[in-house]
Scaffold this active site. Structure first.
Site, PDB file in Angstrom:
ATOM      1  N   GLY A  40       0.784  -1.173   0.132  1.00 56.48           N
ATOM      2  CA  GLY A  40      -0.112   0.070   0.001  1.00 56.48           C
ATOM      3  C   GLY A  40       0.663   1.367  -0.022  1.00 56.48           C
ATOM      4  CE  LYS A  51       8.836   8.598   8.714  1.00 57.32           C
ATOM      5  NZ  LYS A  51       7.900   8.999   7.698  1.00 57.32           N
ATOM      6  N   GLY A 114     -10.954  -3.709  -6.868  1.00 51.52           N
ATOM      7  CA  GLY A 114     -12.105  -4.521  -6.174  1.00 51.52           C
ATOM      8  C   GLY A 114     -13.066  -3.767  -5.889  1.00 51.52           C
ATOM      9  N   GLY A 180       0.142  23.562   5.397  1.00 50.25           N
ATOM     10  CA  GLY A 180      -0.187  22.535   6.382  1.00 50.25           C
ATOM     11  C   GLY A 180       0.914  22.023   7.311  1.00 50.25           C
ATOM     12  CB  SER A 181       2.306  22.789  10.491  1.00 47.40           C
ATOM     13  OG  SER A 181       1.237  23.107  11.533  1.00 47.40           O
ATOM     14  CB  ALA A 319       1.213   2.710   9.184  1.00 44.02           C
ATOM     15  CG  HIS A 444      24.330   6.548  33.279  1.00 45.48           C
ATOM     16  ND1 HIS A 444      23.942   7.914  32.959  1.00 45.48           N
ATOM     17  CD2 HIS A 444      25.898   6.774  33.746  1.00 45.48           C
ATOM     18  CE1 HIS A 444      25.011   8.518  33.168  1.00 45.48           C
ATOM     19  NE2 HIS A 444      26.133   7.707  33.484  1.00 45.48           N
TER      20      HIS A 444
END
Length: 465
Positions: A40, A51, A114, A180-181, A319, A444
């Site tokens: 998709g 990304k 479909g 748009g943000s 997603a 740590h």
């Protein structure tokens, strides 16, 4: 004769293909129908390839600041075509991975358009015009959504882009307007800004990333301006005049004044439109609201045997929400009695620079819901690992119910917070309180220590600030 299955899934995005796999695991004979690419939008034109683009921009950014790390990198430049080629290669690899998963799980794949033709029946029209008739006791609609166009300037792929055009740009923008943000707009603004474009972001609401906590929005706006972006909130684009060489945009500011500016390209990121047209919903009487299919907590529609998941249903349009809904729907079909989706436990991530991640209620939403709250906040500058990374900008904010100690929400901005947020997501799913989080030992030196400190801060026990 129609090919008969236990389950047919219409759409193979992260909701659809996961649903089909879970069905196969439970012993159901499953089929999946896809009109374009397995995986998709997310895998091919959304989450994953963006990304990859952002990773290239991130490395380019670090190379330009090599001296901050005691390194020398000279004559640094970016090759946009090569960056895009790498991104498409990543998408192709994952598409092939989904194809393999379909074969491995013995899921029958039908490539084509479909359409529901009746209760439990569906027709698939292939590219060559041939039609296959399918039947199943249960069908899951997972057709997703597409970018919403500006009514007065539809995307043409040349000067006016949607996210899809922005992933395979015909050329590098010199002066880019992002309308748009939300997550998509801000991610592309961040990418093209790092790649060298002059970027302006216009947001209709009073702050950027408006679904996030107000403190996160304020911090991000300052960070983006520091990076050289122009940010206009409470503003709107009244008109776009598109020419062969650029775009003239009439932008109304929060003061009501309209200023016309010129840009080389425009990215429109003003939301989505569900893919519910021409798939046979109307004839079956499927209930929708603003185009999105209405479902119950088990993802079932008002039509018996018909389910819907992902962006074609209610928000949040993410997603990972779609994938989880796919599992819920299939397990409900198989009689496994799954837990219903709790949207309060769905994390959201934005991969701009700095990154943003959140889960649960913002401070304002928690108060609106009637909670008396305790709020903790810890800055990156107080964390040794963040300083060592050269990423000392950002903070982690936690919101608790003052009476019960329930973790209501967590909100982060800074390096790698999209990886950190899952710790709080697990905590919320386990219905944790501040007591368990305070008693948890964090390793740590890690960025995750800030998660602990933020909880401590909510209860007046901060150790390192």
């Amino acid at each position: 004769m129609a090919d008969t299955f236990d389950l047919i899934v219409l759409g193979s995005g992260p909701g659809g293909y996961v649903a089909a796999i879970r069905a196969a695991q439970l012993g159901l004979k499953a089929a999946i129908v896809e009109r374009e690419n397995l995986g998709g939008i997310c895998l091919n034109w959304g989450c994953i390839p963006t990304k990859a683009l952002l990773r290239s921009a991130e490395i380019f950014h670090y190379m330009q600041h090599a001296k901050d790390y005691g390194l020398v990198a000279e004559k640094i430049s970016a090759d946009l075509d090569a960056v895009v080629k790498r991104s498409r290669g990543v998408a192709k690899q994952l598409n092939q991975g989904v194809t393999h998963l379909m074969k491995k799980n013995k899921i029958t794949v039908f490539m084509g358009e479909g359409k529901l033709t009746g209760k439990g029946t569906l027709a698939v029209t292939a590219a060559d015009g041939k039609t296959s008739d399918l039947a199943a006791k249960n069908i899951i609609v997972a057709t997703g959504a597409r970018a919403r166009d500006l009514p007065f300037a539809k995307a043409d792929g040349k000067r006016v882009w949607t996210y899809r055009h922005a992933m395979t740009p015909p050329e590098m923008p010199s002066k880019l307007l992002v309308i748009g943000s939300g997550a998509i707009g801000i991610e592309f603004a961040s990418f093209y800004n790092d790649m060298g474009a002059e970027v302006t972001v216009v947001e209709m609401l009073d702050r950027v990333v408006p679904v996030e906590d107000a403190d996160v929005s304020a911090f991000l706006e300052k960070a983006l301006k520091k990076q050289g972006m122009t940010i206009m909130t409470g503003a709107g684009v009244d008109k776009l005049d598109v020419t062969a060489s650029g775009v003239k945009a009439a932008i109304k500011g929060k003061d009501g004044k309209v200023v016309t500016s010129e840009f080389s390209h425009v990215i429109v990121a003003i939301g989505i439109v569900p893919n519910t047209e021409n798939i046979g919903l109307e004839a079956l009487g499927v209930k929708t609201e603003r185009g999105h299919i209405v479902t119950d907590p088990m993802c079932k529609t008002n039509v018996d045997g018909l389910y819907a998941i992902g962006d074609v249903t209610a928000p949040p349009w993410l997603a990972h929400k779609a994938s989880h809904e796919g599992v819920i729907a299939v397990e409900a079909i198989a009689g496994k009695h799954p837990h219903a989706m709790d949207v309060r436990n769905i994390p959201g991530c934005t991969y701009c620079h700095p990154q943003i991640a959140s889960v649960g209620l913002t401070e304002a939403k928690a108060k609106e819901a009637g909670h008396e709250v305790k709020v903790g906040n810890f800055p990156f500058i107080g964390n040794g690992k963040a300083i060592a990374l050269g990423e000392a900008e950002g903070f982690i904010k936690t919101v608790f119910d003052a009476k019960t100690g329930e973790l209501l929400g967590a909100h982060m901005i800074g390096a790698e917070v999209t990886e950190l947020i899952q710790g709080y997501t697990i905590g919320k799913t386990l219905e944790t309180t501040e007591a368990e989080l305070i008693e948890t030992v964090f390793p740590h030196p890690t960025l995750s220590e800030m998660m602990h400190e933020s909880v401590l801060a909510a209860y007046g026990r901060t150790l390192h600030m």
